[in-house]
Design an enzyme around this catalytic site. Sequence first.
Site, PDB file in Angstrom:
ATOM      1  CG  ASP A 111      -0.122  -0.040   2.526  1.00  0.00           C
ATOM      2  OD1 ASP A 111       1.122  -0.085   2.459  1.00  0.00           O
ATOM      3  OD2 ASP A 111      -0.740  -0.003   3.602  1.00  0.00           O
TER       4      ASP A 111
ATOM      5  CG  HIS B 285       6.269  -5.307  -1.284  1.00  0.00           C
ATOM      6  ND1 HIS B 285       5.265  -4.470  -0.837  1.00  0.00           N
ATOM      7  CD2 HIS B 285       6.266  -6.377  -0.448  1.00  0.00           C
ATOM      8  CE1 HIS B 285       4.680  -5.029   0.220  1.00  0.00           C
ATOM      9  NE2 HIS B 285       5.276  -6.179   0.478  1.00  0.00           N
TER      10      HIS B 285
ATOM     11  CB  CYS C 198       5.605  -2.277   1.835  1.00  0.00           C
ATOM     12  SG  CYS C 198       6.728  -1.660   0.558  1.00  0.00           S
TER      13      CYS C 198
ATOM     14  CG  HIS D 290      -2.944   8.621 -15.000  1.00  0.00           C
ATOM     15  ND1 HIS D 290      -3.133   8.271 -16.330  1.00  0.00           N
ATOM     16  CD2 HIS D 290      -3.859   9.577 -14.736  1.00  0.00           C
ATOM     17  CE1 HIS D 290      -4.117   8.994 -16.837  1.00  0.00           C
ATOM     18  NE2 HIS D 290      -4.575   9.804 -15.894  1.00  0.00           N
TER      19      HIS D 290
END
Length: 208
Positions: free
Chosen positions: A13, A120, A16, A201
């Site tokens: 999210d 991540h 991490c 974006h």
Amino acid sequence: MDGVVVRRVIPSDNSCLFNAVGYVMDRDRTKAAELRQVIAATVASDPEKYSEAFLGKPNSEYCNWILDPEKWGGAIELSILADYYGREIAAYDIQTTRCDLYGQAGNYSERVMLIYDGLHYDALAMSPIEDAPEDFDQTIFAIQNSRSIGPVEQLALNFIKDQHRKRKFTDTANFTLRCGVCQIGVIGQKEAAEHAQATGHVNFQEYR
């Protein structure tokens, strides 16, 4: 030492890194907001050390930026959190099998371990057996005179190499992403960053 090194998954999210640190330090996956505050306060309190040249952006701008839950942490944040907790943080990179150590200048007596797959961060822990409940996890390890954490270090490295062999990493220079907003495909982190800058974006999904 009996036991196995296990990867404890942290939600993807954008926070991490902070929640992985929260898990290994405090056994708490919900520390992100608090740790972002710690980092912002540390940076704001020492504008000389945390200069624009060091941070890549002006001090106050960085402080606002790191408080945004959408923004990712990296080396600067890990070094601040190592000093905040008074423990070394070892971050293992699956793609290169390298271990980056943060906080080693502090001569701390304990170390925690994270694993990074290119995008991540997850937590690493010692568990008595593969599927033991997390209650049995050991995440904080004593540093010996040799500045190593003993057999755990080799177990962690073997685990990282195994993850590398299984290609459990994302090659951020060459991976393919699709913009979740306009469905345009981009290659690598650089193109994704350029697309995000141009369009605003920021919701990308990896695809092969």
